[in-house]
Design a protein around this motif. Structure first.
Motif, PDB file in Angstrom:
ATOM      1  N   PRO A 205      -0.185   5.089 -11.310  1.00 12.04           N
ATOM      2  CA  PRO A 205      -0.422   6.492 -11.660  1.00 12.04           C
ATOM      3  C   PRO A 205      -0.900   7.445 -10.597  1.00 12.04           C
ATOM      4  O   PRO A 205      -1.395   7.308  -9.452  1.00 12.04           O
ATOM      5  CB  PRO A 205      -1.721   6.918 -12.253  1.00 12.04           C
ATOM      6  CG  PRO A 205      -2.019   5.829 -12.799  1.00 12.04           C
ATOM      7  CD  PRO A 205      -1.322   4.611 -11.659  1.00 12.04           C
ATOM      8  N   GLU A 206       0.014   8.048 -11.044  1.00 11.93           N
ATOM      9  CA  GLU A 206      -0.293   9.336  -9.853  1.00 11.93           C
ATOM     10  C   GLU A 206      -2.291   9.785  -9.195  1.00 11.93           C
ATOM     11  O   GLU A 206      -3.009   9.993 -10.101  1.00 11.93           O
ATOM     12  CB  GLU A 206      -0.400  11.321  -9.408  1.00 11.93           C
ATOM     13  CG  GLU A 206       0.178  12.106  -8.853  1.00 11.93           C
ATOM     14  CD  GLU A 206       0.445  13.478  -9.339  1.00 11.93           C
ATOM     15  OE1 GLU A 206       0.918  13.563 -10.556  1.00 11.93           O
ATOM     16  OE2 GLU A 206       0.841  14.074  -9.101  1.00 11.93           O
ATOM     17  N   ASN A 207      -2.458   9.770  -7.769  1.00 12.61           N
ATOM     18  CA  ASN A 207      -4.293   9.800  -7.630  1.00 12.61           C
ATOM     19  C   ASN A 207      -4.832   8.833  -8.099  1.00 12.61           C
ATOM     20  O   ASN A 207      -6.043   8.270  -7.961  1.00 12.61           O
ATOM     21  CB  ASN A 207      -4.684  10.958  -8.585  1.00 12.61           C
ATOM     22  CG  ASN A 207      -4.404  12.355  -8.436  1.00 12.61           C
ATOM     23  OD1 ASN A 207      -3.262  12.476  -6.923  1.00 12.61           O
ATOM     24  ND2 ASN A 207      -3.827  13.396  -9.345  1.00 12.61           N
TER      25      ASN A 207
ATOM     26  N   LEU B  72       5.970   3.976  -9.352  1.00 11.72           N
ATOM     27  CA  LEU B  72       5.590   4.377  -8.231  1.00 11.72           C
ATOM     28  C   LEU B  72       4.791   5.919  -7.840  1.00 11.72           C
ATOM     29  O   LEU B  72       6.104   6.986  -7.887  1.00 11.72           O
ATOM     30  CB  LEU B  72       5.384   4.296  -6.876  1.00 11.72           C
ATOM     31  CG  LEU B  72       5.377   2.742  -7.043  1.00 11.72           C
ATOM     32  CD1 LEU B  72       6.100   2.567  -5.414  1.00 11.72           C
ATOM     33  CD2 LEU B  72       4.265   1.716  -7.507  1.00 11.72           C
ATOM     34  N   ASP B  73       4.075   6.420  -9.039  1.00  8.58           N
ATOM     35  CA  ASP B  73       3.883   7.904  -8.732  1.00  8.58           C
ATOM     36  C   ASP B  73       3.252   8.517  -7.005  1.00  8.58           C
ATOM     37  O   ASP B  73       2.091   8.467  -7.890  1.00  8.58           O
ATOM     38  CB  ASP B  73       2.870   8.779  -9.907  1.00  8.58           C
ATOM     39  CG  ASP B  73       3.041  10.123 -10.361  1.00  8.58           C
ATOM     40  OD1 ASP B  73       4.447  10.434  -9.445  1.00  8.58           O
ATOM     41  OD2 ASP B  73       3.130  10.327 -11.298  1.00  8.58           O
ATOM     42  N   GLU B  74       4.177   9.157  -6.641  1.00  9.58           N
ATOM     43  CA  GLU B  74       3.699   9.910  -5.218  1.00  9.58           C
ATOM     44  C   GLU B  74       2.320   8.555  -4.299  1.00  9.58           C
ATOM     45  O   GLU B  74       1.510   8.496  -4.449  1.00  9.58           O
ATOM     46  CB  GLU B  74       2.705  11.286  -4.852  1.00  9.58           C
ATOM     47  CG  GLU B  74       3.690  12.421  -6.531  1.00  9.58           C
ATOM     48  CD  GLU B  74       3.536  13.120  -6.002  1.00  9.58           C
ATOM     49  OE1 GLU B  74       2.862  13.534  -4.852  1.00  9.58           O
ATOM     50  OE2 GLU B  74       3.799  14.096  -6.843  1.00  9.58           O
ATOM     51  N   PRO B  75       2.748   7.697  -4.159  1.00  6.81           N
ATOM     52  CA  PRO B  75       2.321   6.740  -3.599  1.00  6.81           C
ATOM     53  C   PRO B  75       1.551   6.877  -2.603  1.00  6.81           C
ATOM     54  O   PRO B  75       0.660   6.665  -1.511  1.00  6.81           O
ATOM     55  CB  PRO B  75       2.955   5.270  -3.066  1.00  6.81           C
ATOM     56  CG  PRO B  75       4.648   6.405  -4.457  1.00  6.81           C
ATOM     57  CD  PRO B  75       4.260   6.924  -4.237  1.00  6.81           C
TER      58      PRO B  75
ATOM     59  N   LYS C  46       8.161  15.333 -12.633  1.00  2.76           N
ATOM     60  CA  LYS C  46       8.371  13.813 -12.193  1.00  2.76           C
ATOM     61  C   LYS C  46       6.861  12.956 -12.664  1.00  2.76           C
ATOM     62  O   LYS C  46       7.621  11.620 -13.474  1.00  2.76           O
ATOM     63  CB  LYS C  46       8.224  13.860 -10.539  1.00  2.76           C
ATOM     64  CG  LYS C  46       8.805  14.663 -10.141  1.00  2.76           C
ATOM     65  CD  LYS C  46       9.130  14.436  -8.776  1.00  2.76           C
ATOM     66  CE  LYS C  46       7.346  14.501  -7.657  1.00  2.76           C
ATOM     67  NZ  LYS C  46       7.404  16.588  -7.645  1.00  2.76           N
ATOM     68  N   SER C  47       5.685  13.015 -12.953  1.00  2.00           N
ATOM     69  CA  SER C  47       4.859  12.688 -13.456  1.00  2.00           C
ATOM     70  C   SER C  47       5.016  12.909 -14.498  1.00  2.00           C
ATOM     71  O   SER C  47       5.147  11.053 -14.960  1.00  2.00           O
ATOM     72  CB  SER C  47       3.821  12.763 -12.865  1.00  2.00           C
ATOM     73  OG  SER C  47       3.795  13.479 -11.729  1.00  2.00           O
ATOM     74  N   THR C  48       5.441  13.310 -15.534  1.00  4.61           N
ATOM     75  CA  THR C  48       5.897  13.601 -16.828  1.00  4.61           C
ATOM     76  C   THR C  48       7.099  11.697 -17.268  1.00  4.61           C
ATOM     77  O   THR C  48       6.326  11.552 -17.914  1.00  4.61           O
ATOM     78  CB  THR C  48       6.533  14.743 -17.771  1.00  4.61           C
ATOM     79  OG1 THR C  48       5.156  15.607 -17.326  1.00  4.61           O
ATOM     80  CG2 THR C  48       6.213  14.225 -19.428  1.00  4.61           C
TER      81      THR C  48
HETATM   82 MG    MG Z   1       3.398  14.553 -10.800  1.00  2.50          MG
END
Ligand code: MG
Ligand code: ADP
Lengths: 331, 239
Positions: free
Chosen positions: A94-96, A170-173, A54-56
């Motif tokens: 981004p994630e985190n 939105l990565d894992e918002p 997903k993030s990639t």
């Molecule tokens: Mg991820």
């Protein structure tokens, strides 16, 4: 004439188009060929277990990671190392949420507005709008490092919408937030989704059910499902019925069974418990088409009294588990 | 350009919001002051030459201390990801960070000007002091600082760790300072080349108040080269 043609082309153009995307980190193949399109205005949930890619995918879209193969475009512009034009149209969380710890919220947002090239004349209004929208009015003077995770996430979202982008990534918002914060952030995302194209990733199922019009399930670097949350769920299920004769005679089990088997969509009929008093129960399995309407019509036609009809969908959770089963077997 | 300006402003305010910047700046001013006045009192010379001959060593330490944080920290904190997804070219980011570092060094240098005035007024008869070396010296220091900062910025782009970036920058700057000191050990052709590569050799020329395009070209190419290298390294972070 030419202009009209151009307009039409712009309208039919998807906001996001990804073709044959592949990406490896050393020996790890993170993406093994991902294809999808997102039309303008859609809110898409990107669902998959950890490490699915997903993030990639999102990083490639945002222009941070370069794909090995394949093409990704945003509003028709290819993303890549020199994709400044594409990046202008994207808001990215981004994630985190790695935002500057040492800056005050207001200073940070001002800085982003400046870097993002928001024209000076509009800067104040845009800042105001983003601050209001994300409910940051009370913490403008605080250092980002001091904020709770929920507020931090809001700053991340404010940063992503300041320049009024067409596309939000939105990565894992909502990861790492407490339940109240999750509800608030979801509400905010739903609001943003009314006017923007949104791609959000999550490994939590209920998230996409509540906020997304479409779900893409990714597993092990490949898309394994694509559809509306209801559609993914609707695919399969069971309808349990209890019938009796409308005209007072005992119903014949075989005859009723044959009638039910003839209902469009039903793939299998199994006897189940009736209610006594000459009633019969059946469980109807279906794969693709919900047969309830057909059941009702068949009952009317054959003088059957429908005492009970219960619908049980295969849950999205089951679908998800089935589609991503391989990932769970992996060490 | 606006993007670079925004980055530069943000970095400058980050410098002045952190105690480390003040410590580095104070350290610089203390050492610079000591260098200024020690040459005066110990040597009793009516000249700034003493300061300018040692100042390059000061910058070998000061420049990497200023730049170490600039990119390494963003890599470590992960904020580089956000930075690289903003609509900026990598060179704009590099230029902005470099400008901030140069700005900080300029502030440091400006604070040493009173030293120069004090020393010159103590040592010169009114109207006889030669300002050439002061102007040349400060120009030389600025040019040298720029090249050291560019090198230090590259070190910061290479590493995730500030301390590693500092040490790498320090070693590189020291090599650039020291390379002409070993020139006599080599045959003339190589010795000449080593001399040409030395930051200190060119600094001595400029500090003498002699403006030679060869010296200017040296600093311009070293600074530009290091900044281009930094840009490439930063772009490579996109993997
Ligand atoms: Mg991820
Ligand atoms: N920077 C990286 N270096 C090496 N491997 C990575 C890196 N980023 C991700 N991966 C690997 O690529 C795969 C996909 O990761 P990712 O896209 O982060 O998945 P997700 O966001 O769905 O959890 C995983 O196997 C992960 O370990």
């Amino acid at each position: 004439m030419a202009r009209k043609f151009g307009d039409r082309a712009a309208m039919s153009q998807p906001m996001v188009s990804i073709r044959g995307l592949k990406k490896s980190y050393g020996p790890t193949q993170a993406l093994k060929g991902v294809d999808f399109e997102v039309p303008k205005g859609q809110v898409v949930g990107f669902l998959g277990p950890n490490g699915a890619g997903k993030s990639t995918t999102m990083k490639v879209l945002a222009g941070y990671v370069l794909a090995d193969e394949g093409v990704a475009t945003v509003a028709g512009i290819a993303v890549g190392p020199d994709s400044v034009e594409a990046r202008k149209r994207i808001g990215y969380l981004p994630e985190n949420n790695p935002i500057a710890e040492d800056m005050m919220v207001l200073d940070f947002l001002r800085f982003v507005a400046e870097v993002r090239g928001v024209p000076k004349a509009q800067r104040r209004a845009r800042l105001q709008a983003a601050i209001e929208r994300c409910g940051l009015g009370g913490v403008l003077g605080k250092d980002i490092g001091q904020l709770s995770k929920g507020y931090r996430q809001r700053v991340g979202l404010a940063q992503a919408i300041l320049h009024e982008p067409d596309l939000l990534i939105l990565d894992e918002p909502t990861s790492g937030l407490d339940p109240n914060q999750i509800v608030e952030i979801r509400k905010l995302i739903t609001e943003l989704g009314r006017e923007k194209t949104v791609i959000l990733s999550t490994h939590i199922l209920s998230e996409v059910e509540n906020t997304c019009q479409r779900v893409l399930i990714i597993n092990d670097g490949r898309l394994v499902a694509d559809g509306a949350p209801e559609a993914l769920r609707k695919g399969e299920g069971t309808v349990t019925v209890v019938v009796a004769s409308r005209v007072g005679v005992n119903v014949e089990a075989d005859k009723v069974r044959a009638v039910l088997e003839g209902v469009p969509g039903v793939t299998r009929v199994e006897p189940s418990e009736g209610e006594g008093g000459g009633s019969l129960g059946f469980a109807l399995r279906y794969q693709a088409e919900d047969p309830r309407r057909g059941v009702f019509e068949a009952a009317v036609k054959h003088d059957l009294l429908l005492l009970e009809m219960r619908h049980q969908q295969v849950s999205l959770e089951d679908t998800f588990r089935k589609l991503t089963a391989r990932a769970e077997v992996r060490p | 350009m606006n993007g670079s300006l925004a980055i530069a402003r943000r970095e400058l305010s980050a410098f002045f919001n952190s105690p480390i910047a003040y410590i580095v700046l104070c350290g610089f001013l203390l050492v610079a002051g000591w260098l200024y006045f020690s040459t005066l009192f110990l040597g009793g010379q009516a000249s700034l030459r003493g300061f300018f001959s040692i100042a390059p060593v000061l910058f070998v330490v000061f420049a990497p201390a200023v730049t170490m944080r600039l990119i390494a920290e963003e890599k470590k904190a992960g904020s580089l990801e956000l930075l690289l997804t903003w609509p900026l070219e990598e060179w704009q980011v590099v230029l902005g960070k470099f400008a901030a570092a140069l700005g900080l060094v300029a502030v440091g240098l400006a604070f040493t000007l009173p030293y120069a005035f004090t020393v010159s007024s103590l040592t010169a008869q009114p109207g006889t002091f030669d300002w050439g070396p002061v102007v040349g010296g400060y120009l030389g220091l600025t040019l040298m600082a720029a090249s050291f900062l560019a090198v230090g910025l590259w070190a910061s782009a290479v590493s995730k760790n500030q301390i590693v970036a500092f040490i790498a920058g320090l070693l590189l700057c020291f090599a650039l300072y020291f390379v002409d000191k070993v020139a006599p050990l080599f045959p003339d052709a190589i010795g000449g080349l080593l001399q040409y590569l030395s930051v200190d050799y060119h600094f001595e020329n400029v500090a003498r108040g002699v403006l030679d395009t060869r010296d200017l070209l040296f600093y311009a190419s070293l600074t530009t080269g290091a900044l281009l290298l930094t840009t490439r390294t930063l772009a490579a972070a996109r993997r």
